[in-house]
Design a protein around this motif. Structure first.
Motif, mmCIF file in Angstrom:
data_model
loop_
_atom_site.group_PDB
_atom_site.id
_atom_site.type_symbol
_atom_site.label_atom_id
_atom_site.label_comp_id
_atom_site.label_asym_id
_atom_site.label_seq_id
_atom_site.Cartn_x
_atom_site.Cartn_y
_atom_site.Cartn_z
ATOM 1 N N CYS A 1 0.903 -1.332 -0.020
ATOM 2 C CA CYS A 1 0.017 0.157 -0.046
ATOM 3 C C CYS A 1 0.904 1.300 -0.026
ATOM 4 C CB CYS A 1 -0.987 0.049 1.157
ATOM 5 S SG CYS A 1 -0.532 0.373 2.639
ATOM 6 N N ILE A 2 2.068 1.119 0.635
ATOM 7 C CA ILE A 2 3.049 2.206 0.550
ATOM 8 C C ILE A 2 3.378 2.769 -0.829
ATOM 9 C CG2 ILE A 2 5.123 1.226 0.832
ATOM 10 C CD1 ILE A 2 4.145 4.259 2.317
ATOM 11 N N ILE A 3 3.487 1.818 -1.909
ATOM 12 C CA ILE A 3 4.032 2.198 -3.204
ATOM 13 C C ILE A 3 3.417 3.526 -3.958
ATOM 14 C CG2 ILE A 3 4.344 1.218 -5.795
ATOM 15 C CD1 ILE A 3 4.549 -1.461 -4.520
ATOM 16 N N PRO A 4 2.001 3.674 -4.171
ATOM 17 C CA PRO A 4 1.640 4.794 -4.695
ATOM 18 C C PRO A 4 2.283 6.246 -3.887
ATOM 19 C CG PRO A 4 -0.052 3.346 -4.378
ATOM 20 C CD PRO A 4 0.904 2.659 -3.648
ATOM 21 N N THR A 5 2.127 6.021 -2.469
ATOM 22 C CA THR A 5 2.581 7.443 -1.795
ATOM 23 C C THR A 5 4.298 7.327 -2.060
ATOM 24 O OG1 THR A 5 1.052 6.976 -0.353
ATOM 25 C CG2 THR A 5 2.863 8.295 0.272
ATOM 26 N N GLY A 6 4.809 6.347 -1.986
ATOM 27 C CA GLY A 6 6.300 6.367 -2.189
ATOM 28 C C GLY A 6 6.835 7.034 -3.756
ATOM 29 N N LEU A 7 5.999 6.540 -4.649
ATOM 30 C CA LEU A 7 6.053 7.057 -6.107
ATOM 31 C C LEU A 7 5.946 8.510 -5.992
ATOM 32 C CD1 LEU A 7 4.579 3.997 -7.887
ATOM 33 C CD2 LEU A 7 7.011 4.514 -7.957
ATOM 34 N N VAL A 8 4.787 8.939 -5.692
ATOM 35 C CA VAL A 8 4.651 10.272 -5.528
ATOM 36 C C VAL A 8 5.679 11.281 -5.043
ATOM 37 C CG1 VAL A 8 2.966 12.090 -4.707
ATOM 38 C CG2 VAL A 8 2.238 10.084 -5.623
ATOM 39 N N TYR A 9 6.203 10.787 -3.702
ATOM 40 C CA TYR A 9 7.354 11.396 -2.909
ATOM 41 C C TYR A 9 8.626 11.268 -3.932
ATOM 42 C CZ TYR A 9 5.589 12.742 1.681
ATOM 43 O OH TYR A 9 4.857 13.332 2.668
ATOM 44 N N SER A 10 8.709 10.468 -4.470
ATOM 45 C CA SER A 10 9.945 10.299 -5.256
ATOM 46 C C SER A 10 10.034 11.313 -6.435
ATOM 47 C CB SER A 10 10.361 8.748 -5.798
ATOM 48 O OG SER A 10 9.251 8.529 -6.778
ATOM 49 N N GLN A 11 8.740 11.584 -6.926
ATOM 50 C CA GLN A 11 8.783 12.549 -8.015
ATOM 51 C C GLN A 11 8.895 13.746 -7.433
ATOM 52 O OE1 GLN A 11 8.269 11.828 -11.552
ATOM 53 N NE2 GLN A 11 8.868 10.019 -10.700
ATOM 54 N N ILE A 12 8.162 14.023 -6.281
ATOM 55 C CA ILE A 12 8.304 15.573 -5.728
ATOM 56 C C ILE A 12 9.619 15.790 -5.273
ATOM 57 C CG2 ILE A 12 7.829 16.781 -3.630
ATOM 58 C CD1 ILE A 12 5.134 15.432 -3.607
ATOM 59 N N GLU A 13 10.529 14.634 -4.569
ATOM 60 C CA GLU A 13 11.985 15.027 -4.450
ATOM 61 C C GLU A 13 12.925 14.770 -5.324
ATOM 62 O OE1 GLU A 13 12.886 13.459 -0.654
ATOM 63 O OE2 GLU A 13 10.700 13.742 0.328
ATOM 64 N N HIS A 14 12.506 14.220 -6.533
ATOM 65 C CA HIS A 14 13.471 14.222 -7.871
ATOM 66 C C HIS A 14 14.320 13.054 -7.421
ATOM 67 C CE1 HIS A 14 11.518 17.681 -9.606
ATOM 68 N NE2 HIS A 14 11.951 18.425 -8.412
ATOM 69 N N VAL A 15 13.864 11.963 -6.919
ATOM 70 C CA VAL A 15 14.543 10.680 -6.627
ATOM 71 C C VAL A 15 14.157 9.572 -7.779
ATOM 72 C CG1 VAL A 15 14.984 8.934 -5.005
ATOM 73 C CG2 VAL A 15 14.760 11.369 -4.222
ATOM 74 N N SER A 16 15.064 8.936 -8.263
ATOM 75 C CA SER A 16 15.140 7.745 -8.955
ATOM 76 C C SER A 16 15.118 6.460 -8.071
ATOM 77 C CB SER A 16 16.138 7.484 -10.140
ATOM 78 O OG SER A 16 16.246 6.234 -10.900
ATOM 79 N N LEU A 17 14.095 5.718 -7.921
ATOM 80 C CA LEU A 17 14.016 4.534 -7.059
ATOM 81 C C LEU A 17 15.173 3.698 -7.357
ATOM 82 C CD1 LEU A 17 10.332 3.972 -6.546
ATOM 83 C CD2 LEU A 17 11.800 4.885 -4.885
ATOM 84 N N LYS A 18 15.190 3.227 -8.728
ATOM 85 C CA LYS A 18 16.307 2.251 -8.829
ATOM 86 C C LYS A 18 17.840 2.645 -8.990
ATOM 87 C CE LYS A 18 17.568 -1.561 -10.673
ATOM 88 N NZ LYS A 18 19.086 -1.412 -10.314
ATOM 89 N N LYS A 19 17.960 4.077 -8.885
ATOM 90 C CA LYS A 19 19.115 4.731 -8.860
ATOM 91 C C LYS A 19 19.613 4.630 -7.401
ATOM 92 C CE LYS A 19 22.098 8.728 -9.942
ATOM 93 N NZ LYS A 19 22.010 10.041 -10.605
ATOM 94 N N ILE A 20 18.562 5.069 -6.693
ATOM 95 C CA ILE A 20 18.888 5.366 -5.222
ATOM 96 C C ILE A 20 19.142 3.828 -4.366
ATOM 97 C CG2 ILE A 20 16.695 5.229 -4.032
ATOM 98 C CD1 ILE A 20 19.041 8.056 -3.557
ATOM 99 N N ALA A 21 18.385 2.959 -4.888
ATOM 100 C CA ALA A 21 18.577 1.664 -4.234
ATOM 101 C C ALA A 21 20.124 1.154 -4.767
ATOM 102 C CB ALA A 21 17.488 0.656 -4.832
ATOM 103 N N ASP A 22 20.473 1.358 -5.671
ATOM 104 C CA ASP A 22 21.945 0.823 -6.413
ATOM 105 C C ASP A 22 22.886 1.687 -5.439
ATOM 106 O OD1 ASP A 22 20.680 -1.060 -8.034
ATOM 107 O OD2 ASP A 22 20.981 0.436 -9.918
ATOM 108 N N GLU A 23 22.546 2.901 -5.479
ATOM 109 C CA GLU A 23 23.595 3.910 -4.659
ATOM 110 C C GLU A 23 23.655 3.358 -3.208
ATOM 111 O OE1 GLU A 23 22.203 7.875 -5.140
ATOM 112 O OE2 GLU A 23 23.314 7.993 -7.328
ATOM 113 N N SER A 24 22.612 3.064 -2.618
ATOM 114 C CA SER A 24 22.640 2.885 -1.052
ATOM 115 C C SER A 24 23.185 1.294 -0.910
ATOM 116 C CB SER A 24 21.215 2.748 -0.819
ATOM 117 O OG SER A 24 20.592 1.392 -1.031
ATOM 118 N N GLY A 25 23.107 0.422 -1.935
ATOM 119 C CA GLY A 25 23.853 -0.840 -1.880
ATOM 120 C C GLY A 25 25.338 -0.611 -1.928
ATOM 121 N N ALA A 26 25.855 0.187 -2.918
ATOM 122 C CA ALA A 26 27.140 0.701 -3.172
ATOM 123 C C ALA A 26 27.806 1.306 -1.789
ATOM 124 C CB ALA A 26 27.350 1.419 -4.284
ATOM 125 N N ALA A 27 26.847 2.178 -1.289
ATOM 126 C CA ALA A 27 27.276 2.678 0.008
ATOM 127 C C ALA A 27 27.552 1.772 1.150
ATOM 128 C CB ALA A 27 26.371 4.067 0.322
#
Length: 353
Positions: A314-340
Motif C-alpha cells: 500500500c505504500i507504493i503509490p505514496t512512495g512513487l509520488v514522494y520520489s517524483q516530488i523529491e526528484h529521486v530515481s528509485l532504482k538509482k537510489i537503491a543501487d547507490e545505497s547498496g554501493a554505499a
C-alpha cells in the motif's frame, strides 16, 4: 546487479518453477471461489488496516528523530519522505534496497551514512524485541480451548526467550561492542571473510546506535514507540482477516490468534525477492491460515493477497509520488545505497578495534 546476484536469482526462480510443476496437480484450488472471496470482502476493514499501517510509518519517523536527537534535532515530518520512498524501494526491489532509508535520511539531514546505518541497525533490533514482546504477551492469553493451543504456547515461549536474548545481547554490545565485533569477525571469517566483515559491521552499528541513546528517557520513548507500532501492525492483520465477513474462520480471529499468522508473514518476508517475493509471501500466509485456522485454501489465499497489499504494497503509490516530488530515481537510489553499504562495511572493517 553483479554476476553472483544474477546467478542467485536464477537459481531461486528455477527452484520455484520446479515446486510449481511438482505440486500444481496435487493441490485442488477453485479459482472461481478465490475471486468470489475477493469480491465480497468488507473494504471498510481493508481501509482501516491501511490507515493503521500508514500510522506506523509516521511512528517510524518519530522514532528515527529520537535516535537523531542527541546529534541533531530534526522534525519527524522531515523524515517521513525517506520512510515512504525507502519502503517503496524494498517493495519493488526486495531486501537488496533495505539501506535506501538510511541513505536518504543521511542525505536529508546532512550526516555521515555510517551514523544512519547505525540508527537503522538499532531500529531493526528494537523492532525484533518489540515484535517478540507483543507476540509472547498476546499468545499468553490464548484460550486453552482453541485448536493448536500448544503451538501458540510454544511460539509465545520462543518469542519471550528471544526478547531476553536480545536484551542480554544489547547489554553486552553496549559495554564491549568492539570485542564482540572482533570475535564475530574472527570466527565467522573462518568460513567466509565477507560474511565476517558484514556481521562485525552490523554489531558495531548496533553499538553506535545504542550509544546514541544518551538517557533512560530516550530509551523508554523509543521502546514505547516500538511497542505501539507493532500493536498497530497486529491490528492491521486483524482488520484484514475480518474483511472476509463470509468466512467465519477469518472473520472471528482475535488479536492473540493472529500472532502466528503475523509471525509466518514476517518469516516469509525475510528473503524478499523482487516481485517473486510477493507470491511466496502470499503462499506462506495462506498456508498458515489454512493450517492454523482451518480456513478454506481459496479464502486463505485471498486473505494472503490482501495482507500483502495492506501491510506491504500500500505504500507504493505514496512512495512513487514522494520520489517524483523529491526528484529521486528509485532504482538509482537503491543501487547507490547498496554501493554505499559495501563502502561502509569496508570502512568499519579497517577501523574496528
Amino acid at each position: 546487479m553483479n554476476k553472483r546476484k544474477l546467478i542467485f536469482w536464477a537459481v531461486v526462480v528455477a527452484a520455484l518453477a520446479v515446486l510449481v510443476a511438482v505440486f500444481r496437480d496435487k493441490v485442488h484450488f477453485d479459482w472461481k471461489m478465490f475471486w468470489q472471496q475477493l469480491r465480497f470482502v468488507s473494504w471498510r476493514h481493508i481501509w482501516a488496516g491501511i490507515a493503521l499501517i500508514y500510522a506506523t510509518y509516521w511512528l517510524r519517523s518519530v522514532r528515527w528523530a529520537v535516535f537523531l536527537s542527541p546529534t541533531k534535532k530534526v522534525p519527524a515530518v522531515t523524515l517521513l519522505g525517506p520512510q515512504f520512498i525507502g519502503f517503496t524501494a524494498v517493495a519493488l526491489f526486495g531486501r537488496l534496497a533495505d539501506l535506501t532509508r538510511p541513505y536518504l535520511v543521511a542525505r536529508r539531514v546532512e550526516l555521515p551514512l555510517s551514523t544512519q546505518v547505525a540508527v537503522y541497525t538499532i531500529e531493526r533490533m528494537f523492532d525484533l524485541g518489540a515484535a517478540a514482546l507483543v507476540f509472547s504477551s498476546a499468545l499468553a492469553f490464548t484460550p486453552k480451548t482453541l485448536p493448536h493451543h500448544d503451538v501458540f504456547v510454544r511460539a509465545g515461549v520462543v518469542s519471550l526467550a528471544l526478547t531476553l536474548v536480545i536484551a542480554v545481547f544489547a547489554g553486552v554490545v553496549r559495554l564491549a561492542g568492539g570485542v564482540v565485533a572482533g570475535f564475530a569477525r574472527g570466527t565467522v571469517g573462518l568460513l567466509s571473510k565477507s560474511a565476517g566483515e558484514s556481521i562485525s559491521s552490523k554489531i558495531l552499528g548496533f553499538r553506535d546506535g545504542l550509544n546514541a541513546l544518551k538517557s533512560a528517557k530516550d530509551f523508554g520513548v523509543t521502546a514505547a514507540i516500538s511497542l505501539l507500532m507493532w500493536l498497530l501492525i497486529g491490528w492491521a492483520y486483524v482488520q484484514t482477516a475480518h474483511a472476509f465477513v463470509h468466512t467465519p474462520e477469518l472473520a472471528s480471529l482475535t488479536f492473540s490468534r493472529t500472532m502466528l499468522l503475523m509471525a509466518a508473514s514476517i518469516g516469509g518476508s525475510l528473503l524478499q525477492l523482487p516481485i517473486i517475493g510477493w507470491f511466496t509471501q502470499i503462499a506462506v500466509t495462506a498456508a498458515a491460515m489454512h493450517e492454523f485456522y482451518g480456513a478454506p485454501i481459496e479464502a486463505a489465499t485471498a486473505c494472503g493477497a490482501l495482507l500483502l497489499l495492506v501491510t506491504f504494497l500500500c505504500i507504493i503509490p505514496t512512495g512513487l509520488v514522494y520520489s517524483q516530488i523529491e526528484h529521486v530515481s528509485l532504482k538509482k537510489i537503491a543501487d547507490e545505497s547498496g554501493a554505499a553499504k559495501d563502502a561502509t562495511i569496508a570502512a568499519d572493517a579497517g577501523t574496528a578495534e
